[in-house]
Design an enzyme around this catalytic site. Sequence first.
Site, PDB file in Angstrom:
ATOM      1  N   HIS A 198     -28.066  19.192 -14.429  1.00 29.86           N
ATOM      2  CA  HIS A 198     -28.232  17.967 -15.222  1.00 29.86           C
ATOM      3  C   HIS A 198     -27.076  17.872 -16.214  1.00 29.86           C
ATOM      4  CE1 HIS A 198     -29.898  15.108 -18.100  1.00 29.86           C
ATOM      5  NE2 HIS A 198     -30.778  14.771 -17.179  1.00 29.86           N
ATOM      6  N   CYS A 236     -27.348  11.968 -13.710  1.00 24.71           N
ATOM      7  CA  CYS A 236     -28.192  11.186 -14.619  1.00 24.71           C
ATOM      8  C   CYS A 236     -27.340  10.054 -15.179  1.00 24.71           C
ATOM      9  CB  CYS A 236     -28.718  12.093 -15.728  1.00 24.71           C
ATOM     10  SG  CYS A 236     -29.597  11.191 -16.997  1.00 24.71           S
ATOM     11  N   HIS A 261     -31.070  10.646 -11.499  1.00 20.26           N
ATOM     12  CA  HIS A 261     -31.931  10.121 -12.565  1.00 20.26           C
ATOM     13  C   HIS A 261     -31.403   8.737 -12.887  1.00 20.26           C
ATOM     14  CE1 HIS A 261     -33.291  14.219 -14.465  1.00 20.26           C
ATOM     15  NE2 HIS A 261     -33.702  14.045 -13.225  1.00 20.26           N
ATOM     16  N   ASP A 306     -35.827   7.295 -14.855  1.00 16.15           N
ATOM     17  CA  ASP A 306     -35.715   8.169 -16.010  1.00 16.15           C
ATOM     18  C   ASP A 306     -35.852   7.345 -17.282  1.00 16.15           C
ATOM     19  OD1 ASP A 306     -35.144  10.825 -16.985  1.00 16.15           O
ATOM     20  OD2 ASP A 306     -33.207  10.054 -17.640  1.00 16.15           O
ATOM     21  N   HIS A 307     -36.745   7.770 -18.126  1.00 18.84           N
ATOM     22  CA  HIS A 307     -36.969   7.126 -19.423  1.00 18.84           C
ATOM     23  C   HIS A 307     -37.311   5.650 -19.253  1.00 18.84           C
ATOM     24  CE1 HIS A 307     -34.865  10.670 -21.612  1.00 18.84           C
ATOM     25  NE2 HIS A 307     -35.627  11.059 -20.620  1.00 18.84           N
ATOM     26  N   TYR A 320     -41.469   9.238 -20.441  1.00 23.90           N
ATOM     27  CA  TYR A 320     -42.133   9.489 -19.162  1.00 23.90           C
ATOM     28  C   TYR A 320     -43.479   8.788 -19.041  1.00 23.90           C
ATOM     29  CZ  TYR A 320     -38.291  12.506 -18.353  1.00 23.90           C
ATOM     30  OH  TYR A 320     -37.021  12.952 -18.184  1.00 23.90           O
TER      31      TYR A 320
HETATM   32  C1  DNO Z   1     -34.726  14.472 -20.164  1.00 22.99           C
HETATM   33  C2  DNO Z   1     -34.512  15.251 -18.959  1.00 22.99           C
HETATM   34  C3  DNO Z   1     -33.939  16.611 -19.260  1.00 22.99           C
HETATM   35  C4  DNO Z   1     -33.782  17.405 -18.000  1.00 22.99           C
HETATM   36  C5  DNO Z   1     -33.204  18.760 -18.234  1.00 22.99           C
HETATM   37  C6  DNO Z   1     -32.891  19.430 -16.925  1.00 22.99           C
HETATM   38  O1  DNO Z   1     -35.387  13.515 -20.143  1.00 22.99           O
HETATM   39  O2  DNO Z   1     -33.749  14.551 -18.056  1.00 22.99           O
HETATM   40  O3  DNO Z   1     -34.769  17.258 -20.145  1.00 22.99           O
HETATM   41  O4  DNO Z   1     -35.043  17.599 -17.432  1.00 22.99           O
HETATM   42  O5  DNO Z   1     -32.076  18.692 -18.998  1.00 22.99           O
HETATM   43  O6  DNO Z   1     -32.808  20.777 -17.149  1.00 22.99           O
END
Ligand code: DNO
Length: 323
Positions: A198, A236, A261, A306-307, A320
């Site tokens: 990530h 991401c 992501h 994501d988010h 989440y």
């Molecule tokens: C945040 C996530 C991160 C991710 C970690 C992977 O929302 O995308 O916390 O899970 O960095 O290790």
Amino acid sequence: MKMTFRHYGDGDPVSLEYISQIPGMTGIVSAVYDVPPGCVWPTESIERIKAQAAAHGLAFEVVESVPVHEDIKLGKLTRDKYIEAYCENIRRLGRAGVKCICYNFMPVFDWLRSDLAHKNIDGSTSLIYRHEQVLAMDPAKGGLSLPGWDESYSAEGLAALLEEYAAVDAEALWDNLGYFIRAIMPACEEAGVNMAIHPDDPPYPIFGLPRIITCEENLDRFLALVDSPANSLCLCTGSLGCAKSNDVRKYSAMGRIGFMHIRNVKIMEDGSFEERAHLSSCGSLDIYEIVKALVETGFDGYVRPDHGRMIWGETGKPGYGLF
Ligand code: DNO
């Protein structure tokens, strides 16, 4: 591409039943959350997640995250025993059918925000990051009230850890990352598991700690550490987008994205950003073009939203929610 949704286990207000009702959803992204970094995950806990997901018609093929012990990032002599435990987790997860493990290599802190519930004009809430506000904090002096990181450190424990990092600059962190990746690759190849790193979030150094998974040049350097599909990116868009250097098409065409992501952000001049709705017109990233690039390059890895924002009064784990 295979659509997945994050699930935080039994305490998650978003139920597996609701996740299974989302059209096109194939699986969950989860982890064993009650084992500290550096320890081996019990096989029963892994099998339990798998069985619970399967009961709702969902696969459990992506783990986020198996955390990397700080001694590995620091390159301490003790790292080998933690790497061995990591390899054992890879083997156990592979046996349970997991195909992709997401992790990060950020010293001490994971993702950072200054506010997890910033109220937008329409009443929804978003995660935001105000650079000035974060710069004004000094974690070594205690009283740090940042959401999104391991709060299990005491003030003294955190100060001592930060002290240890004084000797680790970006180049040392690269060496330690290379050592780690090379050491775990045989277990990945044996277990049929892809590692997906990530990016650092946000993608610049914070509190004097180095951050290296930040931009195209560094992603290239990372992939060259071990030139194998098992050494892949968790791309991401929100994290990397803040550095204004996303090249999804290039990495997808190379076959080096294990996990995507998808997050939209509105980027400000000073390094601050606000997380926004996924529609391209809502933020600085063209999410439509990003997904199109994935489709056109035949991306067949995992993807998850994501988010985003909390809407319709939903409360839950910041970033989440279900909606
Ligand atoms: C945040 C996530 C991160 C991710 C970690 C992977 O929302 O995308 O916390 O899970 O960095 O290790």
